[in-house]
Write a protein that holds these residues in place. Structure first.
Motif, PDB file in Angstrom:
ATOM      1  N   GLY A 253       0.669  -1.057  -0.026  1.00 38.50           N
ATOM      2  CA  GLY A 253      -0.117  -0.132   0.148  1.00 38.50           C
ATOM      3  C   GLY A 253       0.819   1.195   0.095  1.00 38.50           C
ATOM      4  N   ASP A 254       1.953   1.267   0.306  1.00 42.46           N
ATOM      5  CA  ASP A 254       2.895   2.331   0.281  1.00 42.46           C
ATOM      6  C   ASP A 254       3.242   2.775  -0.890  1.00 42.46           C
ATOM      7  N   ALA A 255       3.031   4.262  -1.253  1.00 37.27           N
ATOM      8  CA  ALA A 255       3.058   4.842  -2.603  1.00 37.27           C
ATOM      9  C   ALA A 255       4.236   4.659  -3.559  1.00 37.27           C
ATOM     10  N   LEU A 256       5.268   4.191  -2.712  1.00 28.94           N
ATOM     11  CA  LEU A 256       6.383   4.095  -3.525  1.00 28.94           C
ATOM     12  C   LEU A 256       6.517   2.904  -4.607  1.00 28.94           C
ATOM     13  N   PHE A 257       5.561   1.851  -4.262  1.00 25.39           N
ATOM     14  CA  PHE A 257       5.247   0.575  -4.999  1.00 25.39           C
ATOM     15  C   PHE A 257       4.074   0.950  -6.278  1.00 25.39           C
ATOM     16  N   LYS A 258       3.619   2.113  -6.501  1.00 27.37           N
ATOM     17  CA  LYS A 258       2.720   2.115  -7.363  1.00 27.37           C
ATOM     18  C   LYS A 258       3.280   2.276  -8.778  1.00 27.37           C
ATOM     19  N   ARG A 259       4.484   2.618  -8.944  1.00 24.54           N
ATOM     20  CA  ARG A 259       5.069   2.565 -10.127  1.00 24.54           C
ATOM     21  C   ARG A 259       6.222   1.258 -10.277  1.00 24.54           C
ATOM     22  N   HIS A 260       5.969   0.162  -9.590  1.00 23.14           N
ATOM     23  CA  HIS A 260       6.747  -0.829  -9.589  1.00 23.14           C
ATOM     24  C   HIS A 260       5.759  -1.980 -10.026  1.00 23.14           C
ATOM     25  N   ARG A 261       6.558  -2.866 -10.999  1.00 19.92           N
ATOM     26  CA  ARG A 261       5.872  -4.089 -11.772  1.00 19.92           C
ATOM     27  C   ARG A 261       6.866  -5.558 -11.320  1.00 19.92           C
ATOM     28  N   VAL A 262       6.014  -6.286 -11.099  1.00 18.33           N
ATOM     29  CA  VAL A 262       7.196  -7.665 -10.789  1.00 18.33           C
ATOM     30  C   VAL A 262       6.649  -8.632 -11.775  1.00 18.33           C
ATOM     31  N   GLU A 263       7.485  -9.615 -12.479  1.00 16.89           N
ATOM     32  CA  GLU A 263       7.122 -10.605 -13.131  1.00 16.89           C
ATOM     33  C   GLU A 263       7.928 -11.815 -12.739  1.00 16.89           C
ATOM     34  N   LEU A 264       7.377 -12.953 -12.754  1.00 14.98           N
ATOM     35  CA  LEU A 264       8.148 -14.042 -12.471  1.00 14.98           C
ATOM     36  C   LEU A 264       8.413 -14.839 -13.831  1.00 14.98           C
ATOM     37  N   ILE A 265       9.614 -14.820 -14.108  1.00 12.52           N
ATOM     38  CA  ILE A 265       9.896 -15.452 -15.382  1.00 12.52           C
ATOM     39  C   ILE A 265      10.367 -16.763 -15.267  1.00 12.52           C
ATOM     40  N   ALA A 266      10.536 -17.508 -14.158  1.00 13.15           N
ATOM     41  CA  ALA A 266      10.519 -18.977 -14.019  1.00 13.15           C
ATOM     42  C   ALA A 266      10.447 -19.206 -12.688  1.00 13.15           C
ATOM     43  N   THR A 267       9.719 -20.413 -12.433  1.00 13.56           N
ATOM     44  CA  THR A 267       9.248 -20.996 -11.256  1.00 13.56           C
ATOM     45  C   THR A 267       9.391 -22.442 -11.238  1.00 13.56           C
ATOM     46  N   PRO A 268       9.534 -22.925  -9.723  1.00 14.07           N
ATOM     47  CA  PRO A 268       9.804 -24.340  -9.613  1.00 14.07           C
ATOM     48  C   PRO A 268       8.721 -25.281 -10.503  1.00 14.07           C
ATOM     49  N   GLN A 269       7.428 -24.797 -10.255  1.00 11.23           N
ATOM     50  CA  GLN A 269       6.303 -25.528 -10.866  1.00 11.23           C
ATOM     51  C   GLN A 269       6.503 -25.726 -12.494  1.00 11.23           C
ATOM     52  N   GLN A 270       6.991 -24.636 -12.978  1.00 11.73           N
ATOM     53  CA  GLN A 270       7.221 -24.716 -14.494  1.00 11.73           C
ATOM     54  C   GLN A 270       8.059 -25.923 -14.706  1.00 11.73           C
ATOM     55  N   SER A 271       9.315 -25.731 -13.911  1.00 11.40           N
ATOM     56  CA  SER A 271      10.185 -26.714 -14.276  1.00 11.40           C
ATOM     57  C   SER A 271      10.033 -28.245 -13.974  1.00 11.40           C
ATOM     58  N   LEU A 272       9.223 -28.365 -12.944  1.00 10.50           N
ATOM     59  CA  LEU A 272       8.503 -29.583 -12.571  1.00 10.50           C
ATOM     60  C   LEU A 272       7.729 -30.159 -13.673  1.00 10.50           C
ATOM     61  N   GLN A 273       6.928 -29.130 -14.235  1.00  4.33           N
ATOM     62  CA  GLN A 273       5.970 -29.762 -15.483  1.00  4.33           C
ATOM     63  C   GLN A 273       6.719 -29.943 -16.587  1.00  4.33           C
ATOM     64  N   ALA A 274       7.973 -29.435 -16.699  1.00  5.62           N
ATOM     65  CA  ALA A 274       8.666 -29.394 -17.975  1.00  5.62           C
ATOM     66  C   ALA A 274       9.295 -31.042 -17.944  1.00  5.62           C
ATOM     67  N   ALA A 275       9.687 -31.180 -16.734  1.00  2.49           N
ATOM     68  CA  ALA A 275      10.396 -32.561 -16.367  1.00  2.49           C
ATOM     69  C   ALA A 275       9.338 -33.719 -16.629  1.00  2.49           C
ATOM     70  N   ALA A 276       8.107 -33.457 -16.190  1.00  2.00           N
ATOM     71  CA  ALA A 276       6.796 -34.027 -16.228  1.00  2.00           C
ATOM     72  C   ALA A 276       6.448 -34.607 -17.813  1.00  2.00           C
ATOM     73  N   GLU A 277       6.409 -33.539 -18.490  1.00  5.74           N
ATOM     74  CA  GLU A 277       6.094 -33.427 -19.800  1.00  5.74           C
ATOM     75  C   GLU A 277       7.344 -34.254 -20.666  1.00  5.74           C
ATOM     76  N   ALA A 278       8.490 -34.353 -20.290  1.00  4.74           N
ATOM     77  CA  ALA A 278       9.701 -35.114 -20.874  1.00  4.74           C
ATOM     78  C   ALA A 278       9.433 -36.647 -20.510  1.00  4.74           C
TER      79      ALA A 278
END
Length: 440
Positions: A253-278
Motif C-alpha cells: 500500500g505504500d505509494a512507492l510501489f505504485k510505479r513498480h511491476r514484478v514478473e516471475l520469469i521462471a518458477t519451480p512448478q514450471q520446471s517440474l511440469q517440463a520434467a513431467a512432460e519429458a
C-alpha cells in the motif's frame, strides 16, 4: 531441451538425470527472460540485481536490449556463477561476485555500490531489477547497529537452526538497509520492473532474495520472535530497534510501489511440469506431488520412500511405471557430531537421499534423484545424489554405515564413496530443490 530421454527401465539413472536437466533448462535465463524485456524508457535504464542467476540474467538482457538504447548498472552473483558471455554480446552491465551462503566483504561492498547507483533517478528512468535465489546473502548491507561480522554469525546460525526460508528472510529483511523493499524506496520516482526467478515455496515475491524491491508483510515483531524461537542472539541495540519498530520495512500500500511491476520469469512448478512432460514423452507416467514441500530433509526423504514403496507394491495412488516429482525447500537442522566425531559434508538434497535410502531399504524397482537446480548442494561441488535399489548393499560392501553418515549429516561422504553424486557445476539458474522418484 529436445534430446530424447534414455529408456527408464534400461537406464534409470540416465533417465532421472535427463529429467533434472530438462527442469534446469526450462529455468535458464536465455530461455525465459527475453519475452519479458520491456521497451526502453524516455530516460536512462539502470540494471540492478542479485542472485545465483544474476550473471546469466544480465547476459540474456544485454542480448535482447536494443543496441542503440542506453543500458548500465550492477548485479552481484555467487563466485564462479557467471557463465561465458554469449558471442557478439557486448558487456554493458557490471557483474560483481561475492560469497554465498554466508556473506562476505565483497558482497557488502557491492551492495553499497549498487545502492549508490540509485541516486539521481527521475520519473523518466527505468530500473530493471534482476532477482534470483541467493540474493539474500549476496546483497548484504547491515542495518544500523550491525556489523558484517554480526550478519555472518546470524546467517550461520540461521542456516544451522532448521528455520524455513520464510522465517530466515523475514529476519534478514529487518536487519538490512537494502532488502525488504528498501531498494525500491531508494529508486524514488523511477519506474521499476523486477524480473524474478523463484526459488521459494509458493513463489512469494517478498521472500525471493528477501524482496529488495517488494513490499514486506512481516514486521519487526515477527523478526524478534523468529530470532528468539531459533536462539539467534542479536546485539542489544538492534534488539531494541526491532522492539521499537525503528527497523520496520516498507509495507503493502505504500505509494512507492505504485510505479513498480514484478514478473516471475521462471518458477519451480514450471520446471517440474517440463520434467513431467519429458517423462510422458518417453512413455512414463509422471505425477507432480507439489512444488512447495518443506520440512526436515531426511524426513521428507522418508515420506517419499513410503509413497514409492506403496506404488511399487501395487497399493499406492499411482501405477508403475511412473515417476514422482516434487520441489520446494527442505532444511537440515545441524547438531554436534556424535561422540565428538568429525562433522559431515553435504546439503539438503544429499540429506534427502540419505533418508530416502534408509526408508526404501533396497526396494526393488525404485530409483531416486534429488538435486539443487543451481548445481550446488549446500557448499559442496555436487548438485545432489542418486539412490538405487542396490545402494545399501553397495554401502555395506564398502564398509559405510548409513546410520553414522545420517547422524553426522555426511551425505557427501556417503554418496561420494558410492560414486553416486550428481555433479553438474553451476547451472546459472535457481528454482530450488528438484526430486524425482522412478518406480518401474
Amino acid at each position: 531441451m529436445n534430446t530424447a530421454a534414455p529408456c527408464a527401465q534400461a537406464q534409470p539413472r540416465a533417465f532421472l538425470r535427463h529429467l533434472f536437466d530438462v527442469a534446469v533448462a526450462r529455468a535458464l535465463p536465455a530461455h525465459c527472460l527475453p519475452p519479458h524485456v520491456p521497451a526502453p524508457p524516455r530516460g536512462r535504464t539502470l540494471v540492478l540485481g542479485a542472485g545465483k542467476a544474476a550473471g546469466a540474467m544480465v547476459h540474456a538482457l544485454e542480448a535482447a536490449w536494443p543496441a542503440t538504447a542506453p543500458l548500465g548498472g550492477l548485479v552481484v552473483t555467487r563466485y564462479g556463477h557467471t557463465p561465458p558471455r554469449p558471442p557478439g554480446v557486448p558487456a554493458r552491465v557490471e557483474i560483481a561476485q561475492a560469497a554465498h551462503p554466508v556473506p562476505d566483504a565483497a558482497g557488502e561492498q557491492a551492495a553499497r555500490r549498487l545502492l549508490a547507483l540509485t541516486e539521481g533517478l527521475t520519473a523518466d528512468d527505468l530500473v530493471i531489477c534482476l532477482i534470483s535465489g541467493g540474493g539474500s546473502a549476496l546483497l548484504t548491507l547491515p542495518a544500523d547497529g550491525l556489523t558484517l561480522a554480526d550478519k555472518q554469525r546470524i546467517n550461520r546460525e540461521l542456516l544451522a537452526s532448521g528455520a524455513g526460508i520464510h522465517e530466515m528472510n523475514a529476519l534478514r529483511k529487518h536487519l538490512s538497509r537494502i532488502k525488504g523493499g528498501r531498494l525500491a524506496a531508494a529508486c524514488g520516482p523511477a519506474q521499476i520492473l523486477t524480473l524474478a526467478i523463484s526459488d521459494v515455496p509458493g513463489d512469494d515475491l517478498s521472500v525471493i532474495a528477501s524482496g529488495p524491491t517488494v513490499a514486506d508483510q512481516s514486521t519487526c515483531g515477527d523478526a524478534l520472535t523468529i530470532a528468539r524461537r531459533h536462539g539467534i542472539a542479536l546485539p542489544p541495540a538492534v534488539a531494541a530497534a526491532l522492539q521499537s519498530g525503528a527497523l520496520e520495512t516498507p509495507k503493502p500500500g505504500d505509494a512507492l510501489f505504485k510505479r513498480h511491476r514484478v514478473e516471475l520469469i521462471a518458477t519451480p512448478q514450471q520446471s517440474l511440469q517440463a520434467a513431467a512432460e519429458a517423462a510422458r514423452a518417453a512413455g512414463i507416467a509422471a505425477h507432480v506431488l507439489s512444488d512447495e514441500i518443506e520440512g526436515e530433509s531426511r524426513d521428507v526423504g522418508r515420506l517419499h520412500a513410503a509413497l514409492a514403496r506403496a506404488v511399487a507394491r501395487g497399493t499406492g495412488a499411482f501405477n508403475p511405471p511412473c515417476v514422482l516429482l516434487s520441489g520446494g525447500e527442505t532444511t537440515v537442522t545441524l547438531a554436534a557430531p556424535p561422540a565428538g566425531g568429525p562433522p559431515g559434508r553435504g546439503g539438503r538434497a544429499g540429506e534427502f537421499c540419505l533418508g530416502l535410502a534408509q526408508a526404501l531399504q533396497g526396494e526393488p524397482g525404485v530409483w531416486g534423484l534429488a538435486a539443487d537446480t543451481d548445481g550446488i548442494d549446500g557448499v559442496e561441488d555436487n548438485a545432489g545424489a542418486l539412490v538405487a535399489p542396490d545402494t545399501l548393499t553397495r554401502a555395506a560392501d564398502a564398509g559405510l554405515g548409513l546410520a553414522d553418515h545420517i547422524a553426522r549429516h555426511d551425505a557427501y561422504g556417503f554418496f561420494h564413496a558410492l560414486d553416486d553424486l550428481v555433479i553438474t557445476g553451476p547451472t546459472h539458474t535457481n528454482v530450488n530443490d528438484f526430486r524425482a522418484i522412478l518406480v518401474v
